[in-house]
Design a protein around this motif. Structure first.
Motif, mmCIF file in Angstrom:
data_model
loop_
_atom_site.group_PDB
_atom_site.id
_atom_site.type_symbol
_atom_site.label_atom_id
_atom_site.label_comp_id
_atom_site.label_asym_id
_atom_site.label_seq_id
_atom_site.Cartn_x
_atom_site.Cartn_y
_atom_site.Cartn_z
ATOM 1 N N CYS A 190 5.481 45.386 -1.406
ATOM 2 C CA CYS A 190 5.790 44.299 -2.337
ATOM 3 C C CYS A 190 5.591 43.003 -1.564
ATOM 4 O O CYS A 190 6.356 42.684 -0.658
ATOM 5 N N MET A 191 4.552 42.259 -1.922
ATOM 6 C CA MET A 191 4.249 41.018 -1.219
ATOM 7 C C MET A 191 4.493 39.839 -2.151
ATOM 8 O O MET A 191 4.036 39.850 -3.294
ATOM 9 N N PHE A 192 5.205 38.846 -1.663
ATOM 10 C CA PHE A 192 5.459 37.702 -2.521
ATOM 11 C C PHE A 192 5.415 36.424 -1.704
ATOM 12 O O PHE A 192 5.649 36.427 -0.491
ATOM 13 N N GLY A 193 5.061 35.335 -2.385
ATOM 14 C CA GLY A 193 4.910 34.073 -1.686
ATOM 15 C C GLY A 193 5.027 32.894 -2.619
ATOM 16 O O GLY A 193 4.875 33.026 -3.838
ATOM 17 N N SER A 194 5.265 31.718 -2.043
ATOM 18 C CA SER A 194 5.548 30.530 -2.840
ATOM 19 C C SER A 194 4.363 29.574 -2.949
ATOM 20 O O SER A 194 4.409 28.639 -3.742
ATOM 21 N N LYS A 195 3.327 29.779 -2.148
ATOM 22 C CA LYS A 195 2.152 28.918 -2.274
ATOM 23 C C LYS A 195 1.137 29.626 -3.175
ATOM 24 O O LYS A 195 0.343 30.449 -2.727
ATOM 25 N N LYS A 196 1.221 29.262 -4.440
ATOM 26 C CA LYS A 196 0.477 29.977 -5.474
ATOM 27 C C LYS A 196 -1.022 30.019 -5.190
ATOM 28 O O LYS A 196 -1.659 31.067 -5.331
ATOM 29 N N HIS A 197 -1.601 28.889 -4.800
ATOM 30 C CA HIS A 197 -3.050 28.861 -4.617
ATOM 31 C C HIS A 197 -3.485 29.758 -3.461
ATOM 32 O O HIS A 197 -4.551 30.387 -3.529
ATOM 33 N N LEU A 198 -2.661 29.858 -2.404
ATOM 34 C CA LEU A 198 -2.999 30.742 -1.288
ATOM 35 C C LEU A 198 -2.835 32.211 -1.674
ATOM 36 O O LEU A 198 -3.666 33.057 -1.317
ATOM 37 N N MET A 199 -1.758 32.532 -2.394
ATOM 38 C CA MET A 199 -1.543 33.910 -2.837
ATOM 39 C C MET A 199 -2.650 34.360 -3.781
ATOM 40 O O MET A 199 -3.141 35.497 -3.690
ATOM 41 N N GLU A 200 -3.056 33.484 -4.688
ATOM 42 C CA GLU A 200 -4.137 33.834 -5.603
ATOM 43 C C GLU A 200 -5.442 34.014 -4.842
ATOM 44 O O GLU A 200 -6.261 34.884 -5.178
ATOM 45 N N ASN A 201 -5.661 33.216 -3.816
ATOM 46 C CA ASN A 201 -6.873 33.346 -3.010
ATOM 47 C C ASN A 201 -6.907 34.688 -2.272
ATOM 48 O O ASN A 201 -7.958 35.328 -2.154
ATOM 49 N N ILE A 202 -5.742 35.142 -1.801
ATOM 50 C CA ILE A 202 -5.672 36.410 -1.083
ATOM 51 C C ILE A 202 -5.883 37.603 -2.017
ATOM 52 O O ILE A 202 -6.622 38.535 -1.701
ATOM 53 N N PHE A 203 -5.251 37.564 -3.200
ATOM 54 C CA PHE A 203 -5.201 38.744 -4.062
ATOM 55 C C PHE A 203 -6.103 38.690 -5.296
ATOM 56 O O PHE A 203 -6.330 39.716 -5.932
ATOM 57 N N ASN A 204 -6.621 37.506 -5.625
ATOM 58 C CA ASN A 204 -7.370 37.389 -6.874
ATOM 59 C C ASN A 204 -8.833 37.037 -6.668
ATOM 60 O O ASN A 204 -9.574 36.857 -7.634
ATOM 61 N N ASP A 205 -9.250 36.948 -5.405
ATOM 62 C CA ASP A 205 -10.634 36.615 -5.076
ATOM 63 C C ASP A 205 -11.391 37.917 -4.813
ATOM 64 O O ASP A 205 -11.018 38.700 -3.942
#
Length: 379
Positions: A190-205
């Motif tokens: 379960c990975m979670f984070g507060s910097k939305k743009h970085l999290m999306e870059n890691i998991f949605n690219d």
């Protein structure tokens, strides 16, 4: 003395937690059925509180949880160190088992323990680590090997996971993690984070190693009606009274950011003898802004003039159309060519969030504080 029924500055757990019923239900189902989960939202929306609530309520003897905050990790080594230490410590309550597991399962890195006055809580693990694939794999395989040894399932929760994006050669590091974790049968992440743009870059690219690694959950703000019920009930339970309209005012001032709602409600409760007055709320908001002033001033000092002008426009209600001539002229943004670079810089600083054409502050109190500042050149 009656205890204040609100909490701030730490995860809201137990009686301090409110709503998120559907989010909790979905996360519980994922973690108990072995579904890797990525939880994303800006700061202060309650991600950590949600994860800790779900962990505390899963009563399964065959599931063990490991919680790791990697916010302070600035390199691969620090990540591996934090990962190994947390996995060993949190999967056993016996000191001798910690030592045995470390020596047996991390044999190639010569683990060393040091203990403080309270060995069960004051403990640290160190090891001689050379950057080798075999060594890294041994550490990353640690939860899987422990789970097999204990005939259990382990859920590893990694808070502020976006920190790995700042590691040197982050993509290669991410490939290492996924290449090991994706084959584990007894571990869920379960990975979670507060910097939305970085999290999306890691998991949605699609070009990144962690693309489609698990179920992506985007937290929404708790709606005002739920907060109003919670706030009114807490005041009533402690012998004080607040109207629904006043509770809604707390939500409006904080724009429903969970930690700020709790903090402002805490201050209002503290100031109130028996019945909340509108003046109590006004002075509580002023107090909260004053408490955070030094942090906001420090934030402003690190901004360029154009970035500050952009935020002032945003604070004054401009959420789209920043390239319009009247907006550029009024807020001295110089030219439309600057807008994209300003947005990119403010996203990187985690001050704004961009959803389609809409731009919003990540910190509602910073927005309110900026709106109150007499920046003469923008009046």
């Amino acid at each position: 003395m009656i205890e204040n029924p609100f909490v701030f500055g730490k995860a809201a757990e137990g009686r301090f937690f409110t709503d998120r019923a559907e989010d909790a239900k979905r996360l519980t189902a994922n973690l108990t059925h072995g579904i890797n989960t990525i939880l994303i939202s800006p700061r202060r929306w309650g991600k950590t509180s949600l994860v800790k609530k779900v962990i505390s309520e899963i009563d399964r003897h065959d599931i063990q949880f490991v919680f790791i905050d990697i916010f302070q990790c600035k390199s691969e080594y620090e990540f591996y160190h934090a990962f190994a230490s947390a996995v060993i410590k949190q999967t056993s309550s016996k000191l001798d088992e910690w030592v045995e597991m470390a020596k047996t399962l991390l044999s190639s890195i010569s683990p060393k323990f040091s203990f403080g006055s309270d060995p069960m809580n004051d403990f640290s693990l160190s090891f001689e680590w050379n950057k080798k694939d075999a060594t890294e794999t041994e550490i990353l395989q640690l939860p899987e090997r422990i789970a097999q040894k204990k005939n259990a399932h382990i859920v590893v929760c990694l808070d502020e996971f976006q920190q790995i994006a700042d590691f040197t050669d982050s993509d290669t590091f991410q490939k290492k993690l996924r290449s090991v974790w994706q084959h584990q049968q007894h571990v869920t992440y379960c990975m979670f984070g507060s910097k939305k743009h970085l999290m999306e870059n890691i998991f949605n690219d699609t070009s990144k190693p962690f693309y489609k690694f698990g179920d992506m959950m985007f937290l929404k703000k708790i709606p005002t009606e739920q907060w109003v019920l919670f706030i009114c009930a807490k005041f009533q339970d402690t012998g004080k009274a607040i109207s629904k309209e006043q509770a809604a005012r707390i939500c409006e001032a904080t724009e429903n950011l969970s930690s700020y709602v709790q903090h402002l409600a805490w201050v209002v409760w503290y100031k109130t003898d028996k019945v909340v007055t509108n003046k109590d709320i006004i002075t509580a908001i002023d107090d909260l802004l004053e408490q955070n002033k030094v942090f906001f001033q420090r934030e402003v000092e690190q901004l360029s003039e154009l970035q500050l002008n952009f935020l002032r426009a945003l604070a004054n209600g401009v959420t789209t159309g920043f390239s319009r001539k009247d907006v550029i002229k009024k807020y001295r943004l110089e030219s439309s060519a600057n807008i994209q670079s300003i947005k990119k810089a403010l996203l990187k600083k985690d001050l704004i969030d961009v959803e389609g054409q809409e731009i919003a502050f990540n910190d509602s109190l910073f927005k309110l504080w900026l709106r109150r500042q007499p920046f003469s050149h923008l009046l």
